[in-house]
Design a protein around this motif. Sequence first.
Motif, PDB file in Angstrom:
ATOM      1  N   PRO A   1       1.915   5.152   6.042  1.00 48.62           N
ATOM      2  CA  PRO A   1       2.242   6.288   7.389  1.00 48.62           C
ATOM      3  C   PRO A   1       3.078   6.335   7.572  1.00 48.62           C
ATOM      4  O   PRO A   1       4.208   5.123   7.728  1.00 48.62           O
ATOM      5  N   LYS A   2       3.889   7.307   8.252  1.00 49.17           N
ATOM      6  CA  LYS A   2       5.329   7.808   8.939  1.00 49.17           C
ATOM      7  C   LYS A   2       5.102   7.482  10.688  1.00 49.17           C
ATOM      8  O   LYS A   2       4.357   7.446  10.796  1.00 49.17           O
ATOM      9  N   ARG A   3       6.502   6.462  10.990  1.00 55.59           N
ATOM     10  CA  ARG A   3       6.913   7.273  12.383  1.00 55.59           C
ATOM     11  C   ARG A   3       7.753   7.918  12.688  1.00 55.59           C
ATOM     12  O   ARG A   3       7.704   8.611  14.097  1.00 55.59           O
ATOM     13  N   SER A   4       8.030   8.377  11.425  1.00 57.49           N
ATOM     14  CA  SER A   4       9.825   9.034  11.763  1.00 57.49           C
ATOM     15  C   SER A   4      10.090   9.589  11.031  1.00 57.49           C
ATOM     16  O   SER A   4       9.595   9.050   9.760  1.00 57.49           O
ATOM     17  N   VAL A   5      10.472  11.032  10.830  1.00 54.71           N
ATOM     18  CA  VAL A   5      10.758  11.404   9.644  1.00 54.71           C
ATOM     19  C   VAL A   5      12.686  12.104   9.931  1.00 54.71           C
ATOM     20  O   VAL A   5      12.559  12.734   8.853  1.00 54.71           O
ATOM     21  N   CYS A   6      12.359  12.417  10.664  1.00 52.74           N
ATOM     22  CA  CYS A   6      14.039  13.315  10.941  1.00 52.74           C
ATOM     23  C   CYS A   6      14.909  12.425  12.148  1.00 52.74           C
ATOM     24  O   CYS A   6      14.173  12.054  12.755  1.00 52.74           O
ATOM     25  N   ALA A   7      16.216  12.154  11.530  1.00 48.32           N
ATOM     26  CA  ALA A   7      17.393  11.562  12.810  1.00 48.32           C
ATOM     27  C   ALA A   7      17.611  12.468  13.298  1.00 48.32           C
ATOM     28  O   ALA A   7      17.726  11.904  14.869  1.00 48.32           O
ATOM     29  N   ALA A   8      17.232  13.723  13.212  1.00 47.97           N
ATOM     30  CA  ALA A   8      17.615  14.612  14.605  1.00 47.97           C
ATOM     31  C   ALA A   8      16.201  14.516  14.912  1.00 47.97           C
ATOM     32  O   ALA A   8      16.929  15.281  16.823  1.00 47.97           O
ATOM     33  N   LEU A   9      15.411  13.945  15.403  1.00 49.31           N
ATOM     34  CA  LEU A   9      14.433  13.631  16.879  1.00 49.31           C
ATOM     35  C   LEU A   9      14.889  12.350  17.280  1.00 49.31           C
ATOM     36  O   LEU A   9      14.553  12.207  18.121  1.00 49.31           O
ATOM     37  N   ALA A  10      15.687  11.734  16.982  1.00 51.57           N
ATOM     38  CA  ALA A  10      16.204  11.056  17.916  1.00 51.57           C
ATOM     39  C   ALA A  10      16.667  10.836  19.290  1.00 51.57           C
ATOM     40  O   ALA A  10      17.460  11.747  18.890  1.00 51.57           O
ATOM     41  N   ASP A  11      16.381  10.689  20.086  1.00 55.24           N
ATOM     42  CA  ASP A  11      16.890  10.019  21.013  1.00 55.24           C
ATOM     43  C   ASP A  11      18.526  11.164  20.955  1.00 55.24           C
ATOM     44  O   ASP A  11      19.130  12.019  22.146  1.00 55.24           O
ATOM     45  N   ALA A  12      19.882   9.862  20.481  1.00 54.71           N
ATOM     46  CA  ALA A  12      20.853  10.038  20.684  1.00 54.71           C
ATOM     47  C   ALA A  12      21.245  10.904  18.872  1.00 54.71           C
ATOM     48  O   ALA A  12      22.829  10.380  19.165  1.00 54.71           O
TER      49      ALA A  12
ATOM     50  N   TYR B   1       2.331  20.105  -2.221  1.00 50.10           N
ATOM     51  CA  TYR B   1       3.188  18.821  -2.637  1.00 50.10           C
ATOM     52  C   TYR B   1       2.774  17.615  -2.322  1.00 50.10           C
ATOM     53  O   TYR B   1       1.697  17.364  -3.584  1.00 50.10           O
ATOM     54  N   TRP B   2       1.589  17.656  -1.442  1.00 50.46           N
ATOM     55  CA  TRP B   2       0.585  15.906  -0.952  1.00 50.46           C
ATOM     56  C   TRP B   2      -0.748  16.224  -1.613  1.00 50.46           C
ATOM     57  O   TRP B   2      -1.430  16.030  -2.205  1.00 50.46           O
ATOM     58  N   ARG B   3      -0.840  18.053  -1.820  1.00 51.25           N
ATOM     59  CA  ARG B   3      -2.047  17.873  -2.708  1.00 51.25           C
ATOM     60  C   ARG B   3      -1.856  18.002  -3.697  1.00 51.25           C
ATOM     61  O   ARG B   3      -3.817  16.753  -4.668  1.00 51.25           O
ATOM     62  N   GLN B   4      -1.116  18.179  -5.040  1.00 47.89           N
ATOM     63  CA  GLN B   4      -0.841  17.657  -5.927  1.00 47.89           C
ATOM     64  C   GLN B   4      -0.494  16.433  -6.084  1.00 47.89           C
ATOM     65  O   GLN B   4      -1.018  15.785  -7.750  1.00 47.89           O
ATOM     66  N   ASN B   5       0.464  16.055  -5.004  1.00 49.57           N
ATOM     67  CA  ASN B   5       0.522  14.435  -5.371  1.00 49.57           C
ATOM     68  C   ASN B   5       0.200  13.249  -5.270  1.00 49.57           C
ATOM     69  O   ASN B   5       0.575  12.230  -5.629  1.00 49.57           O
TER      70      ASN B   5
ATOM     71  N   ALA C   1       0.507  23.127  15.620  1.00 50.04           N
ATOM     72  CA  ALA C   1      -1.389  23.630  15.142  1.00 50.04           C
ATOM     73  C   ALA C   1      -2.024  23.318  13.804  1.00 50.04           C
ATOM     74  O   ALA C   1      -2.816  22.883  13.506  1.00 50.04           O
ATOM     75  N   THR C   2      -0.784  23.565  12.623  1.00 51.20           N
ATOM     76  CA  THR C   2      -1.708  23.039  11.607  1.00 51.20           C
ATOM     77  C   THR C   2      -1.969  21.653  11.330  1.00 51.20           C
ATOM     78  O   THR C   2      -2.729  21.540  10.651  1.00 51.20           O
ATOM     79  N   CYS C   3      -1.007  21.122  11.563  1.00 51.38           N
ATOM     80  CA  CYS C   3      -0.752  19.582  11.239  1.00 51.38           C
ATOM     81  C   CYS C   3      -1.547  18.190  11.834  1.00 51.38           C
ATOM     82  O   CYS C   3      -2.482  17.985  11.379  1.00 51.38           O
TER      83      CYS C   3
ATOM     84  N   PHE D   1      -3.428  14.943   5.637  1.00 51.29           N
ATOM     85  CA  PHE D   1      -1.888  14.173   5.862  1.00 51.29           C
ATOM     86  C   PHE D   1      -1.081  13.967   6.683  1.00 51.29           C
ATOM     87  O   PHE D   1      -0.017  13.292   6.255  1.00 51.29           O
ATOM     88  N   LEU D   2      -1.472  14.391   7.446  1.00 49.98           N
ATOM     89  CA  LEU D   2      -0.754  13.685   9.390  1.00 49.98           C
ATOM     90  C   LEU D   2      -0.103  12.595   8.875  1.00 49.98           C
ATOM     91  O   LEU D   2       1.156  12.966   9.566  1.00 49.98           O
ATOM     92  N   PRO D   3      -0.405  11.718   8.428  1.00 51.01           N
ATOM     93  CA  PRO D   3       0.197  10.023   8.873  1.00 51.01           C
ATOM     94  C   PRO D   3       0.649   9.575   7.657  1.00 51.01           C
ATOM     95  O   PRO D   3       1.621   9.522   8.292  1.00 51.01           O
ATOM     96  N   ILE D   4       0.940  10.310   6.470  1.00 49.42           N
ATOM     97  CA  ILE D   4       1.724  10.705   5.873  1.00 49.42           C
ATOM     98  C   ILE D   4       2.906  11.158   5.347  1.00 49.42           C
ATOM     99  O   ILE D   4       4.158  11.502   5.138  1.00 49.42           O
ATOM    100  N   CYS D   5       2.049  13.046   6.518  1.00 45.10           N
ATOM    101  CA  CYS D   5       3.570  13.322   5.764  1.00 45.10           C
ATOM    102  C   CYS D   5       4.340  13.855   7.173  1.00 45.10           C
ATOM    103  O   CYS D   5       5.752  13.535   7.248  1.00 45.10           O
ATOM    104  N   TRP D   6       3.951  13.234   8.442  1.00 48.35           N
ATOM    105  CA  TRP D   6       4.493  13.437  10.157  1.00 48.35           C
ATOM    106  C   TRP D   6       5.107  15.285  10.188  1.00 48.35           C
ATOM    107  O   TRP D   6       6.167  14.963  10.638  1.00 48.35           O
ATOM    108  N   GLY D   7       4.489  15.684   9.628  1.00 51.64           N
ATOM    109  CA  GLY D   7       4.461  17.107   9.844  1.00 51.64           C
ATOM    110  C   GLY D   7       6.369  17.711   8.923  1.00 51.64           C
ATOM    111  O   GLY D   7       6.441  18.950   8.790  1.00 51.64           O
ATOM    112  N   GLY D   8       6.291  16.895   8.145  1.00 51.74           N
ATOM    113  CA  GLY D   8       7.570  16.981   6.916  1.00 51.74           C
ATOM    114  C   GLY D   8       8.948  17.821   8.049  1.00 51.74           C
ATOM    115  O   GLY D   8       9.503  16.866   9.453  1.00 51.74           O
ATOM    116  N   CYS D   9       9.688  18.568   7.674  1.00 55.89           N
ATOM    117  CA  CYS D   9      10.975  18.700   7.697  1.00 55.89           C
ATOM    118  C   CYS D   9      10.342  19.509   9.591  1.00 55.89           C
ATOM    119  O   CYS D   9      10.608  20.798   9.186  1.00 55.89           O
TER     120      CYS D   9
END
Length: 329
Positions: A185-196, A286-290, A253-255, A260-268
């Motif tokens: 499970p992910k808590r973050s996927v992208c540095a762009a979401l960090a506050d600073a 990707y998640w369905r296949q792998n 809406a989809t996520c 897969f939401l906990p392991i994908c966290w919405g992707g990019c």
Amino acid sequence: MRLTRSASRALQALCGELGVAYRASVISNGTCWPDDPAAFVREHHIQQVQISFDGLRTNHDRRRHYRKAYRSGKVRPSSFDRAAALVDRLVQVTRVDLRFNIDAKNAEDMCPFLAFAKARGWFSAPYPAIFQPARLASYSEHSAFMRESELALADYDRLRAEARAWLASIGGMEEAETPSGYPSPKRSVCAALADASIVVGGDGLAYRCGLQVGEAGRAIGVIATPSLSGIPIQREADNDDTWWKAFDPCEQATCRQCSFLPICWGGCPKKHLEQDRHALDEQGDYWRQNLARLIANGAHETLTTPIVYDEADQFRGGHADPASTRASG
Ligand code: SF4
């Protein structure tokens, strides 16, 4: 390079004052490094360097040629040779990720490139190199023209499987969706979401996301002064800053209906910002296949028969309406 050195020193000094540990990583085409890369790595606390390749020499040099001002005489320097020579030295002192960008026209280079890397000793060096395949994709609004060169997802997955088999007893490989190799499970996927989060573009503008650099309309600020004694960013425009701050994959809406939401966290998140359904649907594919293969690998097992999930498994509460996804971004 001058900016990199100055910014690194300023950040190290700031972290020293604040009592915060500092470490750096670099993404580079490998063509413009100091003469002593080992000293540079030590001085700037670089723990990881990603060097990008677009194929073997012919394909790489065709895609990454030098501008006229950087050529001398009749001999065209090879950006591939320069990057390879740099990797030779870097694997002695730090982790190197070999990012190999794959598209429909250079896919045949992948296995020969792995053989090339093995012959150079990159997988058996003091810091063994990690192979990171990446599918060429149109990441920015200005690069939609690249879509016609993209590999079909199934072809790309087949190539990744080939690379995994090739590297099985030789070296490591990292998949972008599961860098640790296991779908935790992910808590973050992208540095762009960090506050600073700030990305400074070569155009002097500040961005939230590195993939937006060059899209001036997406910039959130400018570099205010040439001095690098602090963090000289002056906020100038909100643009999408409010969107980045508010983004929550659980609200998409989809996520929010996706198993897969906990392991994908919405992707990019940028794909959500641009409402790029094509890319977001591929993430689910990707998640369905792998997913089953990744879980089996985590248990040190190999699936004798591939297990592939379908959309009913992914959306157990019912399939999301793509129209509502578009509306919510
Ligand atoms: S697989 Fe698709 S729908 Fe599911 S969380 Fe990831 S991006 Fe969202």
